[in-house]
Design a protein around this motif. Structure first.
Motif, PDB file in Angstrom:
ATOM      1  N   GLY A  42      45.857  90.884  65.101  1.00 31.19           N
ATOM      2  CA  GLY A  42      46.517  92.175  64.639  1.00 31.19           C
ATOM      3  C   GLY A  42      47.084  92.886  66.026  1.00 31.19           C
ATOM      4  N   PHE A  90      54.999  96.453  70.308  1.00 34.23           N
ATOM      5  CA  PHE A  90      55.336  97.597  69.496  1.00 34.23           C
ATOM      6  C   PHE A  90      55.073  98.769  69.890  1.00 34.23           C
ATOM      7  CE2 PHE A  90      56.743  95.198  65.631  1.00 34.23           C
ATOM      8  CZ  PHE A  90      56.039  94.293  65.598  1.00 34.23           C
ATOM      9  N   GLY A 107      58.600 100.966  65.960  1.00 34.34           N
ATOM     10  CA  GLY A 107      59.954 100.348  66.343  1.00 34.34           C
ATOM     11  C   GLY A 107      59.812  98.946  65.611  1.00 34.34           C
TER      12      GLY A 107
ATOM     13  N   TYR B  36      49.292  99.197  56.001  1.00 28.12           N
ATOM     14  CA  TYR B  36      50.823  99.031  56.566  1.00 28.12           C
ATOM     15  C   TYR B  36      51.200  97.683  56.282  1.00 28.12           C
ATOM     16  CZ  TYR B  36      50.435 103.190  59.732  1.00 28.12           C
ATOM     17  OH  TYR B  36      50.592 104.331  60.165  1.00 28.12           O
ATOM     18  N   GLN B  38      54.433  94.860  57.390  1.00 30.75           N
ATOM     19  CA  GLN B  38      55.288  94.310  58.233  1.00 30.75           C
ATOM     20  C   GLN B  38      56.237  93.234  57.608  1.00 30.75           C
ATOM     21  OE1 GLN B  38      53.733  92.313  61.751  1.00 30.75           O
ATOM     22  NE2 GLN B  38      55.499  93.103  62.901  1.00 30.75           N
ATOM     23  N   GLY B  41      60.219  90.160  61.130  1.00 29.01           N
ATOM     24  CA  GLY B  41      61.070  90.681  62.323  1.00 29.01           C
ATOM     25  C   GLY B  41      61.239  92.329  62.363  1.00 29.01           C
ATOM     26  N   GLN B  42      60.423  93.089  61.612  1.00 27.19           N
ATOM     27  CA  GLN B  42      60.597  94.427  61.492  1.00 27.19           C
ATOM     28  C   GLN B  42      59.078  95.023  62.209  1.00 27.19           C
ATOM     29  OE1 GLN B  42      63.244  96.106  60.041  1.00 27.19           O
ATOM     30  NE2 GLN B  42      63.987  93.845  60.173  1.00 27.19           N
ATOM     31  N   GLY B  43      59.352  96.161  62.069  1.00 28.71           N
ATOM     32  CA  GLY B  43      58.150  96.985  62.482  1.00 28.71           C
ATOM     33  C   GLY B  43      57.245  97.300  61.354  1.00 28.71           C
ATOM     34  N   LEU B  44      56.244  98.004  61.436  1.00 27.80           N
ATOM     35  CA  LEU B  44      55.276  98.193  60.387  1.00 27.80           C
ATOM     36  C   LEU B  44      55.580  99.520  59.931  1.00 27.80           C
ATOM     37  CD1 LEU B  44      53.483  96.261  62.734  1.00 27.80           C
ATOM     38  CD2 LEU B  44      51.238  97.416  61.560  1.00 27.80           C
ATOM     39  N   LEU B  46      54.135 102.326  56.627  1.00 24.91           N
ATOM     40  CA  LEU B  46      53.215 102.765  55.901  1.00 24.91           C
ATOM     41  C   LEU B  46      53.087 102.543  54.298  1.00 24.91           C
ATOM     42  CD1 LEU B  46      50.430 104.221  56.230  1.00 24.91           C
ATOM     43  CD2 LEU B  46      51.470 106.312  55.672  1.00 24.91           C
ATOM     44  N   GLU B  88      53.444  90.564  55.814  1.00 27.78           N
ATOM     45  CA  GLU B  88      52.356  90.633  56.467  1.00 27.78           C
ATOM     46  C   GLU B  88      51.764  91.862  56.358  1.00 27.78           C
ATOM     47  OE1 GLU B  88      51.633  89.022  60.389  1.00 27.78           O
ATOM     48  OE2 GLU B  88      49.565  88.780  59.992  1.00 27.78           O
ATOM     49  N   PHE B  90      48.420  94.796  57.006  1.00 25.92           N
ATOM     50  CA  PHE B  90      47.544  95.334  58.144  1.00 25.92           C
ATOM     51  C   PHE B  90      47.032  96.530  57.212  1.00 25.92           C
ATOM     52  CE2 PHE B  90      48.611  92.674  61.609  1.00 25.92           C
ATOM     53  CZ  PHE B  90      49.824  92.480  61.224  1.00 25.92           C
ATOM     54  N   PHE B 106      43.270  98.337  64.065  1.00 28.02           N
ATOM     55  CA  PHE B 106      43.993  97.441  63.142  1.00 28.02           C
ATOM     56  C   PHE B 106      43.066  96.219  62.949  1.00 28.02           C
ATOM     57  CE2 PHE B 106      48.146  99.315  62.109  1.00 28.02           C
ATOM     58  CZ  PHE B 106      48.264 100.095  63.073  1.00 28.02           C
ATOM     59  N   GLY B 107      43.352  95.840  61.535  1.00 27.08           N
ATOM     60  CA  GLY B 107      42.811  94.208  61.475  1.00 27.08           C
ATOM     61  C   GLY B 107      43.751  93.400  61.722  1.00 27.08           C
ATOM     62  N   ALA B 108      43.442  92.147  61.597  1.00 23.92           N
ATOM     63  CA  ALA B 108      44.053  90.939  62.061  1.00 23.92           C
ATOM     64  C   ALA B 108      45.515  90.756  61.182  1.00 23.92           C
ATOM     65  CB  ALA B 108      43.427  89.729  62.393  1.00 23.92           C
TER      66      ALA B 108
END
Lengths: 115, 116
Positions: A42, A90, A107, B36, B38, B41-44, B46, B88, B90, B106-108
């Motif tokens: 994570g 990140f 980001g 969250y 993802q 190739g992007q950020g997370l 909500l 993905e 989270f 955060f979890g895995a």
């Protein structure tokens, strides 16, 4: 409409080299964070800042330094890169107004490989 | 210690099928809970959050999650999955024991694949 911008997006380093990742946010957020993302683990907090000129350690701070000289920027530095620092980094930010909501704005990440 | 466990590393569902992603947490006080997403190739981003009140919370993109204190769980659900939901996911926990300032744990993550 940029939000949180990270540069560079990709970087390859040799062991022992140094580098700096830059995070910039245009939302006037008070709080900023650096996380690293590794498979199966994570996101883990490296360092964070609750305001200009302040920084604090997170869960995995060793081998990294940070600075927040301007409210909109948060820099993450590696003084002597190691292969264990190969990861996706990140940056995130959140505003004081959302301090009780927990929403982080992320980001797109910076992929770092250390050979 | 505070922690988040997502028992499923990978899940594959067919488009149109229902989805449930599991999240269990350990926290010594009333937690704030988040999901969250993802995309590659992007950020997370909500999806939804729980602070208090109604234990069933609605989020964006048709997702919902239910807080069950007795089971220390905050599972994410969607009645009908779309191919664009492949991503993905989270789960994260925060609150007073995390030192404030929105320091989330955060979890895995669970990687979701959607078959056409």
């Amino acid at each position: 409409n940029a939000g949180v911008t990270q540069t560079p997006k990709f970087r390859v380093l040799k062991t022992g080299q140094s580098m700096t990742l830059l995070c910039a946010q245009d939302m006037n957020h008070e709080y900023m964070y650096w996380y690293r993302q590794d498979p199966g683990m994570g996101l883990r907090l490296i360092h964070y800042s609750v305001g200009e000129g302040t920084t604090a350690k997170g869960e995995v701070p060793d081998g990294y330094n940070v600075s927040r000289l301007k409210k909109q920027n948060f820099l993450l530095g590696l003084e002597s890169a190691a292969p264990s620092q190969t990861s996706v980094y990140f940056c995130a930010s959140s505003g004081r107004a959302s301090s009780n909501t927990g929403e982080l704005f992320f980001g797109e990440g910076s992929r770092l490989t250390v050979l | 210690a505070q922690s988040v466990t997502q028992p499923d590393i990978h899940i594959t569902v067919s488009e149109g099928a229902s989805l449930e992603l599991r999240c269990n947490y350990s926290y010594g006080a009333t937690p704030y809970l988040f999901w969250y997403v993802q995309s590659p190739g992007q950020g997370l981003q909500l999806l939804l959050k729980y602070f208090s009140g109604d234990t069933l919370v609605q989020g964006i993109k048709g997702f919902e999650a239910e807080f069950k204190r007795s089971q220390s769980s905050f599972n994410l659900r969607k009645p009908s999955v779309h191919w664009s939901d492949a991503a993905e996911y989270f789960c994260a926990v925060g609150g007073p024991l995390s030192g404030g300032y929105n320091k989330l744990i955060f979890g895995a993550g669970t990687r979701l694949a959607v078959h056409p």
